[in-house]
Scaffold this active site. Structure first.
Site, mmCIF file in Angstrom:
data_model
loop_
_atom_site.group_PDB
_atom_site.id
_atom_site.type_symbol
_atom_site.label_atom_id
_atom_site.label_comp_id
_atom_site.label_asym_id
_atom_site.label_seq_id
_atom_site.Cartn_x
_atom_site.Cartn_y
_atom_site.Cartn_z
ATOM 1 N N GLU A 97 -5.488 -9.678 1.176
ATOM 2 C CA GLU A 97 -4.975 -8.305 1.344
ATOM 3 C C GLU A 97 -3.727 -8.100 0.494
ATOM 4 O OE1 GLU A 97 -5.133 -5.388 1.964
ATOM 5 O OE2 GLU A 97 -5.818 -4.833 3.951
ATOM 6 N N ASP A 98 -3.501 -6.868 0.122
ATOM 7 C CA ASP A 98 -2.264 -6.541 -0.582
ATOM 8 C C ASP A 98 -1.087 -6.478 0.387
ATOM 9 O OD1 ASP A 98 -3.350 -4.310 0.669
ATOM 10 O OD2 ASP A 98 -3.044 -2.946 -1.013
ATOM 11 N N PHE A 150 7.956 2.244 1.573
ATOM 12 C CA PHE A 150 6.666 2.413 0.907
ATOM 13 C C PHE A 150 6.734 1.846 -0.501
ATOM 14 C CE2 PHE A 150 2.984 4.374 -0.997
ATOM 15 C CZ PHE A 150 2.058 4.257 0.033
#
Ligand code: IMP
Ligand code: MG
Length: 173
Positions: A97-98, A150
């Site tokens: 997964e990132d 983010f």
């Protein structure tokens, strides 16, 4: 489109850490191929680098899972958009997964893949935002724990942009 970017993890830092993760994986698996499963699309660059950092035999496949719209927060809804081509029954599976954020995606994926009776199943994620977890996820290999910001680049996007940036950057504004 915002252009306010700050480098959080440089390409050199990522390269070094991915190499270490590859060595750790080599040390942990006894024999037989490791079935590395990339969760599209964000993990495609990490997958390519991690697969080459591992010296053991590797087989790769891809899964499409979507829980995000084009925004920055989870919709809470998970949808399988692409399934595996290969059977994982009796195999050692490593989900690549990132980033693990709320944990919703991986929690769903783990339950789905467990039903196919792999010999083992573990998670390797480049990034982890532990503060954001709402579903428990047991992660075996973590590249970096990061704060609740983010990020984009090195495969990660914001509304499909920025995936090709070599560094991981915080996007603000
Ligand atoms: P989760 O289900 O909330 O853990 O979401 C995981 C997925 O959300 C990741 O595989 C990413 O595709 C996406 N995501 C979560 N945080 C970020 C971020 O900071 N930047 C880009 N994508 C993110
Ligand atoms: Mg993803």
């Amino acid at each position: 489109m915002s252009t306010n970017l700050r480098v959080l993890l440089s390409a050199a830092q990522i390269k070094q850490r991915v190499r270490e993760m590859g060595r750790q994986i080599d040390a942990d698996y006894a024999s037989g191929p490791i079935y590395m499963i990339s969760v599209l699309k964000g993990s495609f660059i990490f997958m390519a680098d991690l697969a080459r950092a591992v010296r053991r035999p590797v087989r790769i496949d891809f899964m499409g899972i979507s829980s995000y719209g084009n925004g920055k927060t989870t919709s809470g809804e998970v949808k399988l958009t692409r399934d595996l081509d290969i059977s994982i029954e009796g195999q050692n599976v490593l989900i690549v997964e990132d980033i693990v954020d709320s944990g919703v995606t991986l929690n769903y994926l783990l339950r789905l893949l467990h039903q196919r009776n792999p010999k083992s199943i573990h998670i390797a994620t480049l990034l982890d935002k532990p503060e954001r977890r709402i579903r428990p996820v047991d992660i075996r290999y973590t590249g970096f724990q990061i704060p609740d910001e983010f990020v984009i680049g090195y495969g990660l996007d914001y509304a499909e942009d920025y995936r090709n940036l070599p560094d991981i950057c915080v996007l603000s504004g």
